[in-house]
Design a protein around this motif. Sequence first.
Motif, PDB file in Angstrom:
ATOM      1  N   GLU A 118       0.840  -1.200   0.000  1.00 27.59           N
ATOM      2  CA  GLU A 118       0.000   0.000   0.000  1.00 27.59           C
ATOM      3  C   GLU A 118       0.873   1.247   0.000  1.00 27.59           C
ATOM      4  O   GLU A 118       1.883   1.317   0.703  1.00 27.59           O
ATOM      5  CB  GLU A 118      -0.920   0.023   1.224  1.00 27.59           C
ATOM      6  CG  GLU A 118      -2.122  -0.887   1.112  1.00 27.59           C
ATOM      7  CD  GLU A 118      -3.147  -0.582   2.196  1.00 27.59           C
ATOM      8  OE1 GLU A 118      -3.830   0.464   2.089  1.00 27.59           O
ATOM      9  OE2 GLU A 118      -3.259  -1.379   3.145  1.00 27.59           O
ATOM     10  N   LEU A 119       0.460   2.257  -0.762  1.00 29.74           N
ATOM     11  CA  LEU A 119       1.214   3.498  -0.879  1.00 29.74           C
ATOM     12  C   LEU A 119       0.576   4.608  -0.036  1.00 29.74           C
ATOM     13  O   LEU A 119      -0.581   4.499   0.365  1.00 29.74           O
ATOM     14  CB  LEU A 119       1.287   3.935  -2.346  1.00 29.74           C
ATOM     15  CG  LEU A 119       1.947   2.953  -3.313  1.00 29.74           C
ATOM     16  CD1 LEU A 119       1.895   3.497  -4.739  1.00 29.74           C
ATOM     17  CD2 LEU A 119       3.374   2.653  -2.903  1.00 29.74           C
ATOM     18  N   VAL A 120       1.359   5.656   0.187  1.00 32.71           N
ATOM     19  CA  VAL A 120       0.851   6.804   0.930  1.00 32.71           C
ATOM     20  C   VAL A 120       1.116   8.074   0.140  1.00 32.71           C
ATOM     21  O   VAL A 120       2.020   8.131  -0.710  1.00 32.71           O
ATOM     22  CB  VAL A 120       1.509   6.934   2.324  1.00 32.71           C
ATOM     23  CG1 VAL A 120       1.150   5.766   3.200  1.00 32.71           C
ATOM     24  CG2 VAL A 120       3.017   7.100   2.207  1.00 32.71           C
ATOM     25  N   ALA A 121       0.310   9.088   0.412  1.00 30.43           N
ATOM     26  CA  ALA A 121       0.594  10.439  -0.066  1.00 30.43           C
ATOM     27  C   ALA A 121       1.388  11.140   1.024  1.00 30.43           C
ATOM     28  O   ALA A 121       0.965  11.187   2.176  1.00 30.43           O
ATOM     29  CB  ALA A 121      -0.700  11.190  -0.347  1.00 30.43           C
ATOM     30  N   ALA A 122       2.545  11.660   0.653  1.00 29.79           N
ATOM     31  CA  ALA A 122       3.413  12.343   1.616  1.00 29.79           C
ATOM     32  C   ALA A 122       3.436  13.834   1.312  1.00 29.79           C
ATOM     33  O   ALA A 122       3.750  14.239   0.187  1.00 29.79           O
ATOM     34  CB  ALA A 122       4.821  11.770   1.547  1.00 29.79           C
ATOM     35  N   ARG A 123       3.071  14.639   2.306  1.00 26.65           N
ATOM     36  CA  ARG A 123       3.188  16.099   2.226  1.00 26.65           C
ATOM     37  C   ARG A 123       4.362  16.506   3.105  1.00 26.65           C
ATOM     38  O   ARG A 123       4.285  16.420   4.333  1.00 26.65           O
ATOM     39  CB  ARG A 123       1.908  16.798   2.703  1.00 26.65           C
ATOM     40  CG  ARG A 123       0.755  16.718   1.727  1.00 26.65           C
ATOM     41  CD  ARG A 123      -0.489  17.416   2.269  1.00 26.65           C
ATOM     42  NE  ARG A 123      -0.289  18.838   2.509  1.00 26.65           N
ATOM     43  CZ  ARG A 123      -0.427  19.783   1.572  1.00 26.65           C
ATOM     44  NH1 ARG A 123      -0.756  19.441   0.329  1.00 26.65           N
ATOM     45  NH2 ARG A 123      -0.236  21.046   1.864  1.00 26.65           N
ATOM     46  N   LYS A 124       5.457  16.920   2.470  1.00 28.80           N
ATOM     47  CA  LYS A 124       6.668  17.260   3.210  1.00 28.80           C
ATOM     48  C   LYS A 124       6.857  18.768   3.202  1.00 28.80           C
ATOM     49  O   LYS A 124       6.886  19.386   2.142  1.00 28.80           O
ATOM     50  CB  LYS A 124       7.884  16.553   2.608  1.00 28.80           C
ATOM     51  CG  LYS A 124       7.788  15.036   2.719  1.00 28.80           C
ATOM     52  CD  LYS A 124       9.102  14.365   2.392  1.00 28.80           C
ATOM     53  CE  LYS A 124       9.033  12.877   2.683  1.00 28.80           C
ATOM     54  NZ  LYS A 124      10.349  12.224   2.501  1.00 28.80           N
ATOM     55  N   ARG A 125       6.983  19.332   4.412  1.00 34.85           N
ATOM     56  CA  ARG A 125       7.079  20.788   4.541  1.00 34.85           C
ATOM     57  C   ARG A 125       8.280  21.187   5.383  1.00 34.85           C
ATOM     58  O   ARG A 125       8.570  20.558   6.402  1.00 34.85           O
ATOM     59  CB  ARG A 125       5.812  21.357   5.188  1.00 34.85           C
ATOM     60  CG  ARG A 125       4.559  21.139   4.373  1.00 34.85           C
ATOM     61  CD  ARG A 125       3.374  21.854   4.987  1.00 34.85           C
ATOM     62  NE  ARG A 125       2.889  21.146   6.161  1.00 34.85           N
ATOM     63  CZ  ARG A 125       1.797  21.511   6.845  1.00 34.85           C
ATOM     64  NH1 ARG A 125       1.110  22.573   6.487  1.00 34.85           N
ATOM     65  NH2 ARG A 125       1.392  20.818   7.885  1.00 34.85           N
ATOM     66  N   VAL A 126       8.961  22.233   4.934  1.00 36.89           N
ATOM     67  CA  VAL A 126       9.929  22.931   5.778  1.00 36.89           C
ATOM     68  C   VAL A 126       9.322  24.288   6.081  1.00 36.89           C
ATOM     69  O   VAL A 126       8.944  25.028   5.163  1.00 36.89           O
ATOM     70  CB  VAL A 126      11.299  23.092   5.093  1.00 36.89           C
ATOM     71  CG1 VAL A 126      12.253  23.880   6.000  1.00 36.89           C
ATOM     72  CG2 VAL A 126      11.890  21.732   4.746  1.00 36.89           C
TER      73      VAL A 126
END
Length: 249
Positions: A118-126
């Motif tokens: 299963e895959l995920v949506a990744a929201r990466k923020r600095v």
Amino acid sequence: MAGFQWSGTLEPDAKLPTEAELRDQYDVSRETVRKSLALLMNEGLVVSARPQGHFVRRRRPMVFRPQAEFRKRPYSPEMDAFTTEYAAEGREPRQEIEVAIVEPPEEVAKRLRLEPGELVAARKRVRYLDGEPFNINDSYFPLALVRDSEIMRPEDIARGANQVLAELGYRQERALDELYVRMPIPEQVHRLGLGPGTPVGIHVVTGHTAKGKPVRVAATVLPGDRHVISYERQREFKARARRGRAPPQ
């Protein structure tokens, strides 16, 4: 450095004496002066700005309040929670956001109870304050839940990803918070521009629906020299009241 005391008498942004002046003042070697300056930089007290010299670091920490995540606030349509809160304090907040479909890290897959593959949506923020990278906030969502939603866009969501999840039918009613303190990994050092010896706190929150389904894992990396973590607690007296006993005064 023999006889050297950090008294706090120098104001933020004040320039330190030169290496030669420090050698003469304290009658020590050049190597001792350099090791002492390196120690002050590692502790986050001094910054080097060559060729100008060394300066007292201006420290204005960010207060991180995990309990405020689910509170309702009057955010503007143009600004999300982070931007709204710190702009109101007279600071200059901004974020760099990346979105990707990825295989989840093992610890994320475990918390989201995902099946193999299963895959995920990744929201990466600095997140930046006043031009300085202050923390990392990376969120992971089961791809099957958010595939066609705003969460997949690399831009601020004014009302927040939590509200988007709620509109999709996955309102978070319970959150599990975990706090870890350790030295950063190289990726975190690079993304945050951390100096040597800077520890980080890591706040991991797993959001669950009312039925107990985990729908989001968010990991916030908080450099120890830039943050104060503030938790607020309140004693509950409901159980006593039901038994007819008044709470203590």
